[in-house]
Design a protein around this motif. Structure first.
Motif, PDB file in Angstrom:
ATOM      1  N   HIS A 190       0.946  -1.218  -0.075  1.00  0.00           N
ATOM      2  CA  HIS A 190       0.129  -0.180  -0.123  1.00  0.00           C
ATOM      3  C   HIS A 190       0.861   1.396  -0.103  1.00  0.00           C
ATOM      4  CE1 HIS A 190      -3.552  -2.459   0.486  1.00  0.00           C
ATOM      5  NE2 HIS A 190      -2.748  -3.162   1.462  1.00  0.00           N
ATOM      6  N   LEU A 191       1.999   1.240  -0.024  1.00  0.00           N
ATOM      7  CA  LEU A 191       3.197   2.558  -0.143  1.00  0.00           C
ATOM      8  C   LEU A 191       3.607   2.275  -1.717  1.00  0.00           C
ATOM      9  CD1 LEU A 191       5.025   2.091   3.320  1.00  0.00           C
ATOM     10  CD2 LEU A 191       3.476   3.913   2.458  1.00  0.00           C
ATOM     11  N   GLY A 192       3.257   1.260  -2.479  1.00  0.00           N
ATOM     12  CA  GLY A 192       3.948   1.422  -3.768  1.00  0.00           C
ATOM     13  C   GLY A 192       5.261   0.797  -3.754  1.00  0.00           C
ATOM     14  N   GLU A 193       5.705   0.205  -2.465  1.00  0.00           N
ATOM     15  CA  GLU A 193       7.035  -0.499  -2.738  1.00  0.00           C
ATOM     16  C   GLU A 193       7.282  -1.652  -3.399  1.00  0.00           C
ATOM     17  OE1 GLU A 193       8.182   1.691   1.759  1.00  0.00           O
ATOM     18  OE2 GLU A 193       7.898  -0.610   1.367  1.00  0.00           O
ATOM     19  N   ASP A 194       8.236  -1.962  -3.918  1.00  0.00           N
ATOM     20  CA  ASP A 194       8.609  -3.183  -4.662  1.00  0.00           C
ATOM     21  C   ASP A 194       8.756  -4.254  -3.472  1.00  0.00           C
ATOM     22  OD1 ASP A 194       8.475  -5.071  -6.565  1.00  0.00           O
ATOM     23  OD2 ASP A 194      10.555  -4.527  -7.657  1.00  0.00           O
ATOM     24  N   ILE A 195       8.244  -5.607  -3.842  1.00  0.00           N
ATOM     25  CA  ILE A 195       8.794  -6.722  -2.980  1.00  0.00           C
ATOM     26  C   ILE A 195       9.615  -7.548  -3.611  1.00  0.00           C
ATOM     27  CG2 ILE A 195       7.945  -8.417  -1.549  1.00  0.00           C
ATOM     28  CD1 ILE A 195       5.411  -7.017  -0.878  1.00  0.00           C
ATOM     29  N   VAL A 196      10.825  -7.572  -3.434  1.00  0.00           N
ATOM     30  CA  VAL A 196      11.996  -8.250  -4.094  1.00  0.00           C
ATOM     31  C   VAL A 196      12.308  -9.693  -3.252  1.00  0.00           C
ATOM     32  CG1 VAL A 196      14.105  -8.409  -5.439  1.00  0.00           C
ATOM     33  CG2 VAL A 196      12.649  -6.273  -5.369  1.00  0.00           C
ATOM     34  N   LEU A 197      12.190 -10.868  -3.960  1.00  0.00           N
ATOM     35  CA  LEU A 197      12.191 -12.022  -3.151  1.00  0.00           C
ATOM     36  C   LEU A 197      13.950 -12.207  -3.353  1.00  0.00           C
ATOM     37  CD1 LEU A 197       9.618 -14.404  -3.659  1.00  0.00           C
ATOM     38  CD2 LEU A 197       9.859 -12.772  -1.952  1.00  0.00           C
ATOM     39  N   ASP A 198      14.672 -11.594  -2.639  1.00  0.00           N
ATOM     40  CA  ASP A 198      16.024 -11.515  -2.662  1.00  0.00           C
ATOM     41  C   ASP A 198      16.592 -11.467  -1.214  1.00  0.00           C
ATOM     42  OD1 ASP A 198      18.738 -10.964  -3.798  1.00  0.00           O
ATOM     43  OD2 ASP A 198      18.677  -9.371  -2.421  1.00  0.00           O
ATOM     44  N   GLU A 199      17.603 -12.613  -0.869  1.00  0.00           N
ATOM     45  CA  GLU A 199      17.847 -12.726   0.504  1.00  0.00           C
ATOM     46  C   GLU A 199      18.569 -11.195   1.212  1.00  0.00           C
ATOM     47  OE1 GLU A 199      20.336 -15.946   0.836  1.00  0.00           O
ATOM     48  OE2 GLU A 199      18.527 -17.525   1.059  1.00  0.00           O
TER      49      GLU A 199
END
Length: 283
Positions: free
Chosen positions: A58-67
């Motif tokens: 809801h903040l428009g932040e990307d969610i990257v599946l990177d450790e």
């Protein structure tokens, strides 16, 4: 039952350059050995310190599946996340401390008994230095406080409820159901997976109108007395079996609640769809 994960599961993980910073983030000391007692303490310390939240959506932040990115989010930015983020970061910490960890995919069971999509949820199979196997999960909202003995099929008492792992009657060979107080929570596939395998599930929960995450705003944290949850602007407090809720008044009070109750400092407040409210036990 599958064998324990190969050592390569740990060797291929991203190195954690500063385990001390992660341990400080959750208020835990460095364990002398990677045993069950230390895992139990790390698990509950994580739940008490790192909130389950979906603010990035809801903040428009990307969610990257990177450790590295996920550890930076939890430790450096002092944020939380949902299951893929929290359990991935926790796995990196555990590996750095000498545990062997595999990522497991699960399908969440809804109140009507229907299974969610494949890779609906991520949990962790953790092997200690003594060869014991545990199911760890710091990313399922209002759930167990401690890891569950992975090979135990009887009832397991936890401050969060009465848990049991049982063979799934109508699933693939080796699939397990995780039950809380007699109700199935999710169905777990015991074959180890790679982080990239969860990309489609994470994308679904970030974008699909059929997922509750884009439709609701949640930030929730275990406390010594119970749990605190901010669902959009509604603050829900559970302490010693009592439940109270109130709607916060204005942006500054909401921003202060994120800061004081969850340790999250926000320049911009997330905005949920009108009328949205997430369940306290979201996965």
């Amino acid at each position: 039952m599958t064998d324990a994960p190969d050592q390569t599961d740990s060797a291929t993980a991203t190195a954690l350059p500063d385990a001390a910073a992660y341990l400080a983030r959750i208020g835990a000391g460095r364990p002398e050995r990677a045993d069950a007692a230390a895992l139990r303490e790390l698990h509950v310390r994580h739940l008490l310190s790192v909130p389950f939240e979906n603010l990035s959506i809801h903040l428009g932040e990307d969610i990257v599946l990177d450790e590295k990115a996920l550890v930076d989010k939890v430790v450096g930015s002092r944020r939380g996340g949902f299951c893929y983020e929290l359990n991935t970061a926790f796995a990196v910490l555990l590996r750095a401390l000498g545990y062997r960890v595999s990522l497991l995919q699960a399908r969440v069971v809804d109140p009507a008994g229907r299974l969610g999509i494949p890779y609906d949820h991520m949990a962790l199979l953790v092997e200690t230095a003594d060869g014991e196997r545990w199911l760890a999960d710091v990313g399922f909202g209002d759930h167990g406080h401690h890891p569950l003995a992975f090979d135990e099929r009887g009832e397991q008492q936890d401050p969060g409820g009465l848990f049991r792992l049982r063979e799934a009657a109508d699933g693939d060979l080796g699939d397990l159901e995780v039950l809380k107080d007699g109700k199935p929570q999710y169905r777990l596939e015991v074959r180890p997976r790679e982080l990239a395998d969860f990309t489609a599930g994470a994308w679904y929960h970030r974008t699909s109108p059929d997922s509750h995450f884009p439709r609701s705003l949640i930030c929730s944290l275990l406390t010594e007395e119970g749990r605190i949850t901010l669902s959009d602007r509604k603050l829900i407090t559970r302490a010693h079996g009592e439940r109270a809720e109130r709607v916060l008044d204005g942006d500054e009070e909401v921003r202060g609640a994120y800061r004081e109750l969850f340790g999250i400092v926000l320049d911009e407040l997330p905005t949920a769809p009108r009328g949205a409210e997430a369940p306290e036990g979201s996965s």
